[in-house]
Write an enzyme that holds these catalytic residues in place. Structure first.
Site, mmCIF file in Angstrom:
data_model
loop_
_atom_site.group_PDB
_atom_site.id
_atom_site.type_symbol
_atom_site.label_atom_id
_atom_site.label_comp_id
_atom_site.label_asym_id
_atom_site.label_seq_id
_atom_site.Cartn_x
_atom_site.Cartn_y
_atom_site.Cartn_z
ATOM 1 N N GLY A 270 0.706 -1.094 0.067
ATOM 2 C CA GLY A 270 0.040 0.107 0.214
ATOM 3 C C GLY A 270 0.913 1.186 -0.100
ATOM 4 N N SER A 271 0.432 2.373 0.724
ATOM 5 C CA SER A 271 0.923 3.645 0.564
ATOM 6 C C SER A 271 2.296 3.594 1.501
ATOM 7 C CB SER A 271 -0.030 4.686 1.105
ATOM 8 O OG SER A 271 -1.050 4.771 0.381
ATOM 9 N N THR A 272 2.398 2.500 2.366
ATOM 10 C CA THR A 272 3.564 2.665 3.262
ATOM 11 C C THR A 272 4.723 2.101 2.362
ATOM 12 O OG1 THR A 272 3.215 0.413 3.613
ATOM 13 C CG2 THR A 272 2.110 1.651 5.213
ATOM 14 N N PHE A 273 4.911 1.594 1.192
ATOM 15 C CA PHE A 273 5.809 1.395 0.442
ATOM 16 C C PHE A 273 6.551 2.207 -0.409
ATOM 17 C CE2 PHE A 273 8.266 -1.413 -2.508
ATOM 18 C CZ PHE A 273 9.130 -2.152 -1.430
ATOM 19 N N LYS A 274 5.600 3.412 -0.772
ATOM 20 C CA LYS A 274 5.819 4.519 -1.484
ATOM 21 C C LYS A 274 7.138 5.296 -1.401
ATOM 22 C CE LYS A 274 1.049 5.351 -2.858
ATOM 23 N NZ LYS A 274 -0.056 6.248 -2.987
#
Length: 360
Positions: free
Chosen positions: A332-336
């Site tokens: 999700g956004s945590t990997f951006k």
């Protein structure tokens, strides 16, 4: 005639005999023995002594030969009884301790004691149950029921793990039929701190005493587990130990210690903050990992809800799992941030650029 008698009347009295003189006996005064007879007596004594020594020596040699024969090649009748005269006691090696990065103990092995009774040694179960119950703080009725229900056994457990208070009372309390059995038990002094990471070991009643079942305890089980020893001894008809041969003792070997990268102080902070966030947002579960960016070492790994390895009965099996490493989560956004860091590091993007990710 008259005159002669008068002279005899006035005659002087005879003088007393001289006193006897005593002197010690001399060897020359003893009766002399024939030297031939003395030699015969001495020769006879020497011959009898030699015969006695020879007879005793032959008897000892025969006994030693018989013992050697019984040890090397005993008859079938004796061979069947050899195993019944020896007993073997297992000596368990202690499991190695777990330490955090600063040397704080997170898991250690100690001794615990089980209280049991032997019904065959109890004459009056009612009196026995009352004395044991009132002295140690148990219900006498329950003890009596166990004794009657399992009266054909030699080992009936009253308390699986004695506390310190009852152990101190037992030191001054003795009664026939009551005994304690020591066993090794794993203890976790930090409680629920990193409970899912550390894991726990199996209990003795599960048949896997000392074996790691979850967490670090399971992952490094071969490193932590000690090697058991044995003590083989000869016993009498009443099963009392007589002696132990030098070859009958195999000492146990304790397991090796293991130092973790976790810091229990940082772990406590991580668990506190994670629990507060989950309660604030009414989350069912949560995970947090804190690491040293320079070395990649894990300083804290928290899971919510936690559990205490010392008290597995109060935790559900789902709480034992370390979801930080076992569960699969979508990045999700945590990997951006990781993608952005790689793109800027490769020169494919500039820090001031803006990318439209759409609904994702």
């Amino acid at each position: 005639m008259i005159w002669k008698n008068r002279r005899a009347r006035h005659a002087p009295a005879p003088s007393p005999p001289p006193p006897a003189v005593l002197r010690p006996a001399r060897a020359s005064d003893a009766p002399r023995t024939d030297p031939t007879i003395a030699d015969r007596y001495a020769h006879r004594t020497l011959v009898v002594g030699r015969l006695a020594v020879t007879a005793v020596t032959l008897v000892l040699i025969a006994l030693l030969g018989r013992v050697l024969q019984l040890q090397v090649a005993p008859p079938p009748q004796v061979a069947e009884l050899i195993g019944t005269q020896t007993s073997e006691t297992a000596l368990k090696g202690r499991r190695g301790p777990l330490l955090d990065r600063r040397g704080r103990v997170t898991a250690s092995t100690g001794l615990a004691y089980t209280l049991f009774v032997d019904p065959l040694l109890i004459d009056d179960p009612m009196t026995f149950s009352e004395r044991v119950g009132y002295t140690l703080g148990y219900d006498p009725a329950q003890i009596e029921q166990k004794i009657f229900r399992l009266r054909d056994r030699r080992y009936v457990v009253i308390d699986k793990r004695l506390d310190d208070r009852r152990m101190s009372l037992l030191s001054s309390f003795t009664i026939a039929g009551l005994g304690v059995r020591p066993y090794l038990v794993r203890h976790y002094p930090q409680g629920d701190l990193a409970g899912q990471v550390i894991g726990f070991t199996g209990a003795e009643e599960r048949g896997v005493e000392g074996r790691g079942l979850e967490g670090i305890e399971r992952l490094f089980d071969e490193h932590l587990r000690g090697e058991a020893g044995a003590l083989t001894y000869l016993r009498d008809a009443r099963r009392r130990p007589l002696w132990v041969r030098s070859a009958g003792y195999e000492p146990p070997t304790d397991g090796a210690a293991l130092r973790l990268s976790l810091d229990m102080t940082i772990q406590a902070i991580a668990q506190r903050e994670l629990a507060a966030a989950c309660e604030e947002y009414d989350a069912e579960s949560g995970q947090m990992v804190m690491m040293n960016p320079h070395t990649g070492e894990i300083l804290a790994m928290a899971n919510y809800p936690t559990f205490d390895p010392n008290d597995l009965k109060t935790a559900r099996p789902a709480q034992w799992r370390n979801r930080c490493v076992t569960d699969v989560l979508e990045p999700g956004s945590t990997f951006k941030p990781f993608i952005w860091a790689a793109a800027t590091d490769a020169g494919l993007a500039q820090p001031h650029e803006i990318f439209d990710c759409g609904p994702g």
